[in-house]
Design a protein around this motif. Structure first.
Motif, PDB file in Angstrom:
ATOM      1  N   ASP A 128      -0.158  68.314 -46.736  1.00 63.17           N
ATOM      2  CA  ASP A 128      -0.273  68.432 -45.279  1.00 63.17           C
ATOM      3  C   ASP A 128       0.467  67.315 -44.542  1.00 63.17           C
ATOM      4  N   ARG A 157      -0.275  64.252 -44.461  1.00 67.78           N
ATOM      5  CA  ARG A 157      -1.195  63.174 -44.052  1.00 67.78           C
ATOM      6  C   ARG A 157      -2.007  62.664 -45.236  1.00 67.78           C
ATOM      7  N   ASP A 213      -7.752  63.869 -51.699  1.00 70.92           N
ATOM      8  CA  ASP A 213      -6.542  64.604 -51.305  1.00 70.92           C
ATOM      9  C   ASP A 213      -6.431  65.957 -51.983  1.00 70.92           C
TER      10      ASP A 213
END
Length: 255
Positions: free
Chosen positions: A20, A22, A46
């Motif tokens: 993503d 991020r 994550d």
């Protein structure tokens, strides 16, 4: 496309995981219906997590199920299932098929950890699992088959598992059990009278430099390095609970 035909149920499910940007993993594609419903569950760090939720019985005779998962570069995905899959006889004649296709990109990770597949008496199921990994990909893949429910003879089960890394085959094996299978499947060279059998495949780039040593894990399991940064753990057990314990212990040893 999902649907019911004269030959049985057709069902497809598709998962795509991407970074993503991020530090987490997004799921731009999460598409499954009928017996292959997909649910996103709480992420862990994550890693995105998906559960396959069986909304119908099966696969039954004549059914065709297919699951595809793609993990793009930098993404991490964990896929499990809510309950065991039970292959059952159905009103449609002929074998059922359950095909799994996994695609893991460089610097991506997939943990494929479904619950057991149970081959009920009178069923006929052909399962194929094929994992295509790019160089630098990571994989933990577990398969568990239980031959028959309590006090029941198994159905016919054929299971093929193929793992390829950067276009090179690391593992390609097939097991056929139950009525009509080649002789010897229940003999001492294969299951030895046990009714639960499982495999654990772990692919990690660091194994190229420091591969785990081959070893026997108790009386019913063995760890074997493959020709690449990967290991295979094979195990048999009298029941599903003890099989899971053997494979969990092996995975902890490799972690």
């Amino acid at each position: 496309m999902d649907g019911v035909t004269a030959a049985g149920v057709r069902a497809d499910a598709r998962i795509v995981a991407r970074s993503d940007g991020r530090g987490g993993t997004a799921l731009p594609v999460l598409d499954g219906q009928g017996p292959l419903a997909l649910r996103r569950v709480r992420a862990s760090g994550d890693e995105a997590r998906v559960m396959v939720v069986g909304a119908m019985s099966g696969p039954l005779g004549g059914d065709r199920f297919r699951v595809r998962a793609r993990v793009a570069e930098g993404a991490r995905l964990h896929v499990g299932s809510a309950t065991a899959t039970i292959a059952l006889p159905g009103q449609h004649k002929g074998e059922a098929r359950y095909d799994v296709r996994l695609d893991v990109a460089e610097d991506a990770e997939l943990n494929w950890l479904p619950e057991q597949l149970i081959s009920a008496g009178g069923s006929d199921l052909h399962v194929t699992t094929r994992a295509e990994l790019a160089a630098g990909a990571r994989l933990v893949l577990r398969e568990e088959q239980v031959l028959g429910r309590a006090g029941e003879e198994p159905g016919r089960l054929t299971s093929r598992l193929t793992v390829r890394l950067a276009g090179r085959t690391l593992l390609d094996q097939e097991l056929s059990c139950g009525p009509g299978a080649p002789g010897g499947w229940d003999g001492p060279a294969v299951l030895g009278g046990h009714r639960s059998v499982g495999q654990l495949v772990v692919v990690r780039p660091e194994f190229a430099e420091q591969p785990p040593a081959a070893r026997i894990l108790g009386e019913c399991a063995a760890l074997m390095p493959l020709a690449g940064p990967a290991v295979l753990v094979s195990a048999v057990a009298p029941d599903a609970l003890r099989l899971r314990r053997l494979l969990d212990e092996a995975l902890a040893l490799l972690s």
